[in-house]
Scaffold this active site. Structure first.
Site, mmCIF file in Angstrom:
data_model
loop_
_atom_site.group_PDB
_atom_site.id
_atom_site.type_symbol
_atom_site.label_atom_id
_atom_site.label_comp_id
_atom_site.label_asym_id
_atom_site.label_seq_id
_atom_site.Cartn_x
_atom_site.Cartn_y
_atom_site.Cartn_z
ATOM 1 N N ASP A 198 -1.749 -4.619 -1.391
ATOM 2 C CA ASP A 198 -2.816 -3.781 -0.851
ATOM 3 C C ASP A 198 -4.222 -4.060 -1.387
ATOM 4 O O ASP A 198 -5.140 -4.299 -0.628
ATOM 5 C CB ASP A 198 -2.480 -2.300 -1.081
ATOM 6 C CG ASP A 198 -1.099 -1.927 -0.553
ATOM 7 O OD1 ASP A 198 -0.292 -2.833 -0.267
ATOM 8 O OD2 ASP A 198 -0.827 -0.727 -0.427
ATOM 9 N N TYR B 241 2.375 12.116 3.649
ATOM 10 C CA TYR B 241 1.902 10.729 3.709
ATOM 11 C C TYR B 241 0.733 10.589 4.674
ATOM 12 O O TYR B 241 0.726 11.164 5.761
ATOM 13 C CB TYR B 241 3.037 9.801 4.157
ATOM 14 C CG TYR B 241 2.604 8.346 4.165
ATOM 15 C CD1 TYR B 241 2.616 7.599 2.996
ATOM 16 C CD2 TYR B 241 2.137 7.754 5.337
ATOM 17 C CE1 TYR B 241 2.175 6.284 2.994
ATOM 18 C CE2 TYR B 241 1.693 6.423 5.343
ATOM 19 C CZ TYR B 241 1.718 5.706 4.168
ATOM 20 O OH TYR B 241 1.282 4.402 4.170
ATOM 21 N N GLU C 138 7.728 1.497 -9.944
ATOM 22 C CA GLU C 138 7.201 0.716 -8.822
ATOM 23 C C GLU C 138 6.666 -0.626 -9.336
ATOM 24 O O GLU C 138 6.909 -1.673 -8.750
ATOM 25 C CB GLU C 138 6.088 1.521 -8.142
ATOM 26 C CG GLU C 138 5.506 0.865 -6.901
ATOM 27 C CD GLU C 138 4.443 1.717 -6.226
ATOM 28 O OE1 GLU C 138 4.055 2.771 -6.791
ATOM 29 O OE2 GLU C 138 4.006 1.342 -5.125
HETATM 30 C C1 GLC Z 1 2.638 -0.331 -1.291
HETATM 31 C C2 GLC Z 1 2.852 -1.795 -1.648
HETATM 32 C C3 GLC Z 1 3.660 -2.464 -0.550
HETATM 33 C C4 GLC Z 1 4.963 -1.702 -0.356
HETATM 34 C C5 GLC Z 1 4.728 -0.213 -0.138
HETATM 35 C C6 GLC Z 1 6.006 0.611 -0.182
HETATM 36 O O1 GLC Z 1 1.869 -0.188 -0.161
HETATM 37 O O2 GLC Z 1 1.660 -2.449 -1.864
HETATM 38 O O3 GLC Z 1 3.896 -3.811 -0.853
HETATM 39 O O4 GLC Z 1 5.688 -2.224 0.695
HETATM 40 O O5 GLC Z 1 3.888 0.294 -1.116
HETATM 41 O O6 GLC Z 1 6.683 0.395 -1.392
#
Ligand code: GLC
Length: 415
Positions: A162, A83, A386
């Site tokens: 995002d 990450y 997702e």
């Molecule tokens: C992305 C999404 C965010 C979420 C994260 C983990 O960054 O935009 O809303 O919390 O992923 O799932």
């Protein structure tokens, strides 16, 4: 379409598989840590089969709370090379290595739901969490309000949406030429066509560098941070949380000074995000006063915040009728709509659930049920992705996603 024959079992198995002992990762690979608002939603999923584990999810989140009350958007409980940007890039000093920003504060609201379900041990656990929740909300009221009482996001990741078009103008004004070299990891886990662009990513990282240089001093960042946008996600979730905290305090006889005043301020802030010309709740750049001109799925969180709007209800009806898999994260009629790119079009099941909570609370039961049913069809038809293409329903981004599983168990999969 690949039918999922036993989605209940599949959903539980996803939560169990993503459980890292006290906290749940959103999905293997792409998101290997604890995310703030993901955890709050995930806890609702656990609450359907393991109430104790639901509480633990939230309690673990608050072990990362900073001394000043802030609750970070990511807790890096353990190092993971897959990450970026990790704890070394953020440079924070909380009790657990973390990021330096928050996420929409939905924990109070989801914890209230768990507490209401847990008639045996709920009160004691709620009493222990309440001061921590209050401290976080005090921090938000101190550092994130704009002059109208709307709540600002100081990084696109903070609002949890995002790459939403809401931020485009502010991002375009930002200079990220000195961001330096870095290596993205997200695009090695999932299709780059579904992810934010390099232009956006340079700015995400630049904003982290600005925060770090200021040692995450919020007073300094008020002037140093070029990105400060009053937004429907932050504002509606904060307002809803304040209402929930007030109810909890009244029922448990806990001190709640300031909450009623917070609610008044936030109500004014929420109304200030109404864009008459657009006919929707919208985001507003706190530096320039410019509205974004975006109808997003966050615009529909008004009911969740207890804010009624006939105009939004009209829009919702039209969306439910015309978009095959609603609610899209960006209005398909608008030129920037992009069916697969993250927050620029796709449908997110957990946002639908929060919109549904609001509709239900304000008596729009028929629409709440319609949205729940459509979200259920989406998940049982296309899986625990997702997010989803709102036109075809096809799954996108990470798979076996915790919050999508939780939405199924708590809401979309229930008759
Ligand atoms: C992305 C999404 C965010 C979420 C994260 C983990 O960054 O935009 O809303 O919390 O992923 O799932």
């Amino acid at each position: 379409m690949n039918q999922h024959t036993n989605p209940d079992r599949e959903a539980r198995n996803i939560l169990i598989a993503n459980d890292r002992g006290g906290y749940t990762i959103p999905t293997e690979g792409l998101y290997p840590y604890q995310w703030n608002w993901d955890s709050a939603i995930t806890a609702l999923g656990f609450a359907q089969f393991d109430l104790d584990r639901a509480w633990v999810e939230i309690e673990t989140l608050f072990t990362g709370q900073w001394d000043n009350g802030m609750v970070p958007h990511i807790l890096f409980h353990q190092q993971d090379e897959g990450y970026f940007p990790g704890p070394d890039v953020w440079g924070c000093n909380g009790p657990i290595p973390s990021s330096g920003i928050i996420q929409p504060p939905i924990a109070a609201t989801m914890t209230r739901k768990i507490w209401e379900q847990d008639t045996a041990f709920g009160d004691a656990r709620m009493k222990a969490l309440f001061p921590k929740l209050r401290a976080w909300h005090r921090w938000i009221m101190k550092w994130r309000l704009d002059e109208f009482g709307a709540v600002c996001t100081t990084h696109p990741w903070e609002a949890g949406r995002d790459n939403a078009p809401d931020w485009d103008n502010s991002m375009a004004r930002m200079d990220a030429s000195d961001v330096g070299e870095y290596k993205r990891r997200d695009t090695s886990h999932v299709n780059s066509e579904d992810r934010p662009t390099k232009f956006d990513y340079d700015r995400y990282i630049r904003l982290v560098q600005i925060g770090r240089k200021a040692a995450w001093d919020q007073q300094k960042l008020l002037s140093l941070n070029p990105f400060r946008i009053a937004d429907p996600t932050m504002t509606f979730t904060t307002l809803r949380a304040a209402r929930d905290l007030l109810v909890i305090s009244e029922q448990l006889g806990l001190a709640a000074e300031g909450l009623s005043t917070d609610i008044e301020k936030l109500e004014a802030g929420a109304r200030s995000l109404w864009n008459e010309e657009l006919g929707s709740f919208d985001a507003r750049d706190a530096h320039t006063g410019e509205m974004s001109g975006s109808v997003s799925n966050a615009s529909y969180l008004c009911w969740y915040a207890g804010v009624e709007s006939d105009k939004m209800l009209e829009r919702l009806k039209a969306t439910l009728e015309t978009v095959p898999y609603p609610v899209p994260s960006y209005d398909p009629e608008m030129p920037k709509f992009d069916a697969r790119r993250y927050w620029r079009g796709p449908t997110w099941a957990f946002m639908n659930m929060m919109i549904g909570f609001g509709l239900q609370d304000l008596g729009h039961t028929e629409h709440a049920n319609q949205l729940r049913k459509k979200t259920g069809d989406l998940i049982s038809g296309f899986g625990f992705a997702e997010y989803f293409d709102p036109i075809t329903g096809s799954p996108a981004g990470g798979k076996a996603f915790s919050w999508t599983a939780a939405v199924w168990l708590h809401w979309a999969g229930r008759a």
